[in-house]
Design a protein around this motif. Structure first.
Motif, short mmCIF file in Angstrom:
data_model
loop_
_atom_site.label_atom_id
_atom_site.label_comp_id
_atom_site.label_asym_id
_atom_site.label_seq_id
_atom_site.Cartn_x
_atom_site.Cartn_y
_atom_site.Cartn_z
N LEU A 155 45.21 29.25 45.53
CA LEU A 155 44.68 28.41 44.45
C LEU A 155 43.73 29.24 43.56
O LEU A 155 43.77 29.18 42.33
CB LEU A 155 43.93 27.23 45.07
CG LEU A 155 43.78 25.98 44.21
CD1 LEU A 155 45.13 25.40 43.85
CD2 LEU A 155 42.96 24.93 44.98
N TYR A 156 42.86 30.03 44.23
CA TYR A 156 41.94 30.91 43.50
C TYR A 156 42.71 31.97 42.72
O TYR A 156 42.36 32.31 41.60
CB TYR A 156 40.98 31.61 44.47
CG TYR A 156 39.74 30.81 44.76
CD1 TYR A 156 38.61 30.95 43.96
CD2 TYR A 156 39.68 29.93 45.82
CE1 TYR A 156 37.47 30.23 44.20
CE2 TYR A 156 38.55 29.19 46.08
CZ TYR A 156 37.43 29.35 45.27
OH TYR A 156 36.30 28.63 45.52
N THR B 95 37.91 25.59 40.04
CA THR B 95 38.49 25.56 41.38
C THR B 95 37.39 25.50 42.44
O THR B 95 37.44 24.70 43.38
CB THR B 95 39.35 26.82 41.58
OG1 THR B 95 40.30 26.88 40.52
CG2 THR B 95 40.08 26.78 42.90
N ALA C 196 43.98 30.53 39.64
CA ALA C 196 42.87 30.32 38.71
C ALA C 196 42.39 31.65 38.12
O ALA C 196 42.05 31.74 36.93
CB ALA C 196 41.72 29.61 39.41
#
Lengths: 249, 219
Positions: B12-13, B172, B16
């Motif tokens: 997810l990071y 995030t 982002a």
């Protein structure tokens, strides 16, 4: 030596209300060496700057081989290529090697072959004793060396006339000679030059004609022997006296 | 430190981070163009435009990016200009960065003594040749340190993008903290990813600076 290549007629230069040059007229013939003398602030350097249109003029005309020179001239860059100029502060390009300083204008402006100009540049550098410095950068050179490179850079453009603006004024005394020797050699070869200098014995040795300017006008002109030994005007006598010292012992 | 949590949310990071990097670089490219334009206007003292550029620079440098973003995101739609969060972020960065870049370029241009251009003209160069061969190379060498500092500054400023609901790194991290209360892990990953992005940029800046400044001037 009769063909007039540079002709100045009634030149007037003003900065706002301050008139620097007030009706200067003279001709330069091919092969002639003219030395411009005068007290500081009399407009000698401004005169040279007007001659290649670095300064717009407010009156009069300048002709190079019959073409008018002014800052609005149509082929200004073409005209300037025919007028070489060397500045008091050398003004080498600090981000380029000695060789590239010399090559940039002939290659980029005159579109000459790099190899051909390079050969010429190296030959000229050899003559001023700096061939081994071709890859050095300006900051690695002494003042005298920089000025010799600046002269070579101007010569490589094959100018019709060379303007030298107090080229030794920023140099240590022992470096003045090495630069002036280069200029003396150019004079021997018949290069047309207009020289502003404060080196009087050099002026006397090299000049065909001396122009003495004061107050924006040509006060006196003539052959160096006449000017230095028998100045006609009080102003010129006074100027020449400022270079003499009387013994105090 | 909960490693399981970290490995679970790492992708997810990563996503982002790409978004942050992409928008950041796009914003920097635009800021550079705006900066070049403004610096040219000021350097050549183009009338009227010079005044406008001055006003722009003062507004841009003396207001926070967050407020600039709010203006673009919430203000512009009121006069009919609707933007999505991504273009809003890029536009904000270009608006803020443009003035900083302009000043960096201008100081470079003004560090080159005018007599250098005169020398170029005396050698028969046109204005554009003098600019290209003589002024710009010297100005660039002087501008590089300030330029790289601006690049780093602007990349860090992207952290306020989350305020216009862009799913960037900051968004995030805040999201995960809100959902799972794993503050330490979320913030550690946030810091880690910013460092991964910025350390290479810093290193590049140092290399460029040394190259241009020293090699260029021959020492």
């Amino acid at each position: 030596m009769d063909e007039v290549i540079l002709s100045v007629k009634n030149l007037v230069k003003r900065f706002d209300d301050n008139t620097i040059l007030n009706g200067i007229s003279f001709d330069v013939r091919r092969g002639e060496v003219i030395v411009v003398l005068g007290p500081s602030g009399c407009g000698k350097s401004t005169l040279l700057r007007c001659l290649n249109a670095l300064e717009p003029i407010q009156g009069g005309e300048i002709f190079l081989n019959g073409q008018a020179v002014d800052s609005a001239a149509k082929d200004l860059t073409g005209l300037r290529q025919q007028i070489g100029m060397v500045f008091q502060s050398y003004e080498l390009f600090p981000h380029m090697s000695v060789l590239n300083n010399i090559l940039i204008a002939p290659v980029q402006v005159q579109k000459r072959q790099r190899e051909e100009v390079r050969a010429e540049a190296l030959q000229l550098l050899e003559r001023v004793g700096l061939r081994e410095k071709q890859n050095s950068f300006p900051r690695e050179l002494s003042g005298g060396q920089k000025q010799r490179v600046a002269i070579v850079r101007a010569l490589c453009m094959h100018p019709e006339v060379l303007l030298l603006d107090e080229i030794t004024a920023a140099l240590d005394p022992e470096m003045v000679r090495e630069v002036l020797d280069v200029v003396l050699n150019l004079a021997r070869e018949g290069k047309t030059m207009l020289i502003v200098t404060h080196e009087l014995s050099f002026a006397r040795a090299i000049a065909d004609r001396v122009l003495f300017i004061d107050g924006g006008k040509i006060v006196e002109q003539g052959k160096p022997a006449d000017f230095f030994d028998h100045p006609q005007t009080e102003r010129a006598k006074q100027f020449l006296r400022t270079f003499e010292y009387e013994s105090v012992k | 430190m909960n490693w399981e949590f970290i490995s679970k949310y790492l992708p997810l990071y990563e996503k982002a981070a790409w978004l942050t990097l992409k928008l950041g670089l796009l914003g920097i490219v635009l800021a550079t163009l705006v900066g070049l334009l403004c610096a040219a206007v000021r350097y050549y003292r183009i009338p009227v435009l010079e005044g406008i550029v001055r006003i722009y620079i003062e507004i841009s440098r003396n207001t926070p990016l967050l407020i600039q973003l709010f203006f673009i995101y919430y203000g512009l739609p009121k006069i009919g200009i609707r933007t999505d969060p991504a273009s809003c972020g890029v536009a904000g960065l270009a608006f803020l960065g443009g003035s900083y870049m302009a000043e960096a370029f201008r100081s470079g241009l003004e560090s080159v003594d005018p007599i250098q251009s005169e020398t170029a003209y005396a050698l028969g160069m046109s204005r554009s040749q003098a600019l290209r061969f003589i002024i710009l190379p010297q100005a660039a060498a002087v501008s590089v340190p300030a330029y790289m500092a601006n690049v780093i500054f602007l990349l860090k400023e992207t952290s306020v993008f989350s305020a216009v609901s862009l799913m960037d790194l900051m968004f995030t991290a805040k999201d995960l903290i809100g959902l799972y209360y794993k503050t330490t892990e979320s913030l550690a990953m946030l810091v880690g990813f910013y460092l991964i992005i910025l350390l290479p940029v810093s290193a590049l800046g140092n290399v460029l600076e040394r190259r241009l400044r020293y090699a260029g001037f021959g020492a």
